[in-house]
Each structure stands twice: as structure tokens, then as C-alpha cells.
Design a protein around this motif. Structure first.
Motif, mmCIF file in Angstrom:
data_model
loop_
_atom_site.group_PDB
_atom_site.id
_atom_site.type_symbol
_atom_site.label_atom_id
_atom_site.label_comp_id
_atom_site.label_asym_id
_atom_site.label_seq_id
_atom_site.Cartn_x
_atom_site.Cartn_y
_atom_site.Cartn_z
ATOM 1 N N ASP A 295 43.263 52.549 46.890
ATOM 2 C CA ASP A 295 43.449 54.002 46.838
ATOM 3 C C ASP A 295 42.111 54.731 46.646
ATOM 4 N N ALA A 296 41.224 54.154 45.849
ATOM 5 C CA ALA A 296 39.926 54.794 45.587
ATOM 6 C C ALA A 296 39.061 54.845 46.839
ATOM 7 N N ILE A 297 39.184 53.845 47.696
ATOM 8 C CA ILE A 297 38.328 53.795 48.886
ATOM 9 C C ILE A 297 38.952 54.557 50.054
ATOM 10 N N ILE B 166 36.653 41.999 39.620
ATOM 11 C CA ILE B 166 37.681 42.076 38.571
ATOM 12 C C ILE B 166 38.670 43.193 38.872
ATOM 13 N N MET B 167 38.165 44.306 39.396
ATOM 14 C CA MET B 167 39.061 45.409 39.752
ATOM 15 C C MET B 167 39.996 45.002 40.896
ATOM 16 N N ALA B 168 39.469 44.285 41.894
ATOM 17 C CA ALA B 168 40.297 43.843 43.026
ATOM 18 C C ALA B 168 41.335 42.821 42.587
ATOM 19 N N LEU B 169 40.981 41.973 41.640
ATOM 20 C CA LEU B 169 41.930 40.970 41.159
ATOM 21 C C LEU B 169 42.994 41.585 40.254
ATOM 22 N N ALA B 170 42.599 42.491 39.392
ATOM 23 C CA ALA B 170 43.522 43.033 38.396
ATOM 24 C C ALA B 170 44.264 44.278 38.880
ATOM 25 N N PHE B 171 43.582 45.155 39.622
ATOM 26 C CA PHE B 171 44.172 46.432 40.044
ATOM 27 C C PHE B 171 43.970 46.646 41.542
ATOM 28 N N VAL C 32 26.329 42.711 38.258
ATOM 29 C CA VAL C 32 27.311 43.509 37.510
ATOM 30 C C VAL C 32 28.254 44.227 38.481
ATOM 31 N N MET C 33 27.700 44.782 39.551
ATOM 32 C CA MET C 33 28.505 45.509 40.528
ATOM 33 C C MET C 33 29.520 44.573 41.208
ATOM 34 N N PHE C 34 29.060 43.415 41.671
ATOM 35 C CA PHE C 34 29.956 42.460 42.313
ATOM 36 C C PHE C 34 31.035 41.994 41.338
ATOM 37 N N SER C 35 30.658 41.709 40.093
ATOM 38 C CA SER C 35 31.631 41.266 39.092
ATOM 39 C C SER C 35 32.664 42.358 38.812
ATOM 40 N N PRO D 128 45.705 40.289 50.297
ATOM 41 C CA PRO D 128 44.361 40.377 50.891
ATOM 42 C C PRO D 128 43.320 40.982 49.947
ATOM 43 N N ILE D 129 43.738 41.962 49.163
ATOM 44 C CA ILE D 129 42.792 42.595 48.243
ATOM 45 C C ILE D 129 42.425 41.628 47.125
ATOM 46 N N ARG D 130 43.388 40.843 46.672
ATOM 47 C CA ARG D 130 43.084 39.847 45.633
ATOM 48 C C ARG D 130 42.212 38.720 46.194
ATOM 49 N N LEU D 131 42.421 38.334 47.437
ATOM 50 C CA LEU D 131 41.545 37.332 48.068
ATOM 51 C C LEU D 131 40.120 37.874 48.193
ATOM 52 N N TYR D 132 40.019 39.148 48.521
ATOM 53 C CA TYR D 132 38.725 39.828 48.572
ATOM 54 C C TYR D 132 38.053 39.775 47.194
ATOM 55 N N GLY D 133 38.838 40.022 46.149
ATOM 56 C CA GLY D 133 38.307 39.951 44.782
ATOM 57 C C GLY D 133 37.826 38.552 44.435
ATOM 58 N N GLY D 134 38.554 37.526 44.880
ATOM 59 C CA GLY D 134 38.124 36.146 44.631
ATOM 60 C C GLY D 134 36.820 35.816 45.344
ATOM 61 N N ALA D 135 36.691 36.296 46.583
ATOM 62 C CA ALA D 135 35.443 36.071 47.326
ATOM 63 C C ALA D 135 34.278 36.791 46.648
ATOM 64 N N LEU D 136 34.539 38.021 46.200
ATOM 65 C CA LEU D 136 33.484 38.769 45.498
ATOM 66 C C LEU D 136 33.085 38.091 44.196
ATOM 67 N N LEU D 137 34.056 37.528 43.497
ATOM 68 C CA LEU D 137 33.755 36.822 42.255
ATOM 69 C C LEU D 137 32.879 35.599 42.517
#
Length: 189
Positions: A89-91, A78-83, A71-74, A102-111
């Protein structure tokens, strides 16, 4: 025409003769103990092996940890891909990021990792569970190192990043604990 009566059924004597049945089972190699002390009830279980031997003795809380991780990884993916701006900013408590790619690529890897974790949640195979826990621990270790280096280079301490470091260290410890617990050999009773 008269119907022919079938001959009476003949009973095999070996079914009722206990000594004969024991001799037959001994010749087949069934019913005796093997090297591990297990008693095989049939030749098929002897040839195929005992499935209890391969069953994972799950440590307490393993499935809960797998669910939380998936759940955490998902969620982060999704947050990295969408926002991507809000995640950065949160980190790091910075308002703007130069590129969202780069952040969206990170989101894809996490997904991708999240898909592995979701599949590992529904398996009973020891090897798959251990590999998913090891992948998770490696990811957390790399993220811990990268975040630490980024904070040292920028010489700014953000509370979100420090909280991330502490949580990642805790997640590394939990994943490694379960990795070794799943890999332990069960005690003979």
C-alpha cells in the motif's frame, strides 16, 4: 662439593661487525628494495608479502553507506515479512493485494541480501566489499526496471512509486561510485 662455574658467554663477532651483518642481509635478500620500491625488513615479510599492499584505501563515507544499506535492507525485509499489505500500500497506493506470498518471498530475498551487507560491513577485504556493492547496485537496477514497467502497465502514477524510483536511481549511482572507488589502484607516493 663445589658448584661448577659455567663458562663465560661468548659474543658472536658477526653481531657487532657491521660489514658482516650487511653481507648476511644481502645474501638473504633482506633489506633491499623490491620491484615495487618496498623495503623488506625480514625474509618472512618478503615471502608472505606486505599486508599494506592488500589493505583497502577506503573512500570517504564507504562504511556509512554500507551501514545505511544494511539497515535499509533489513528494515524493508522485516516490513515485507511482517506487514506485506502495508508495504504494498505504501508503494503502489492500493488497498489490497491478492496474495501476501510474493511480498513475503521478496522480504526473504531482501533479508538474505541484508545478511551479506552486514557481513561486508565488518570486512576489510577489497573483493568482498566490491561484490557486496555490485550486488546492491544490481538489486537497485532490477527494482528500478520492475517498478517502472509496473507503473507503465498500470498507467497510474503513484507518488510512493515515483519516490521509490528516484531513490533507487540515487542508490544505484552511490553504489556504483563506491564500487569503482574501492577498485581503484592507490597512487604511488
Amino acid at each position: 662439593m663445589a658448584a661448577k662455574q659455567p663458562p663465560p658467554l661468548m659474543k658472536k663477532h658477526s653481531q657487532t661487525d657491521l660489514v658482516s651483518r650487511l653481507k648476511t642481509r644481502k645474501i638473504l635478500g633482506v633489506g633491499g628494495e623490491d620491484d615495487d620500491g618496498e623495503v623488506h625488513r625480514s625474509k618472512i615479510s618478503q615471502v608472505l608479502g606486505n599486508e599494506i599492499k592488500f589493505a583497502v584505501r577506503e573512500p570517504l563515507g564507504l562504511r556509512v553507506w554500507q551501514l545505511v544499506s544494511a539497515v535499509m535492507f533489513s528494515g524493508v525485509a522485516i516490513m515485507a515479512l511482517a506487514f506485506p499489505d502495508q508495504l504494498f500500500d505504501a508503494i503502489f497506493e492500493e488497498e489490497s493485494v491478492s496474495s501476501k506470498t510474493p511480498i513475503r518471498l521478496y522480504g526473504g530475498a531482501l533479508l538474505s541480501i541484508a545478511l551479506i551487507l552486514w557481513n561486508a560491513l565488518y570486512t576489510a577485504e577489497k573483493a568482498i566489499i566490491r561484490w557486496s556493492l555490485l550486488a546492491e547496485a544490481c538489486y537497485f537496477a532490477v527494482q528500478f526496471l520492475v517498478t517502472t514497467v509496473s507503473l507503465v502497465e498500470s498507467s497510474r502514477i503513484a507518488t510512493g512509486a515515483v519516490l521509490l524510483l528516484v531513490s533507487r536511481a540515487l542508490f544505484i549511482l552511490i553504489s556504483i561510485y563506491y564500487y569503482y572507488q574501492v577498485g581503484r589502484r592507490p597512487k604511488k607516493v
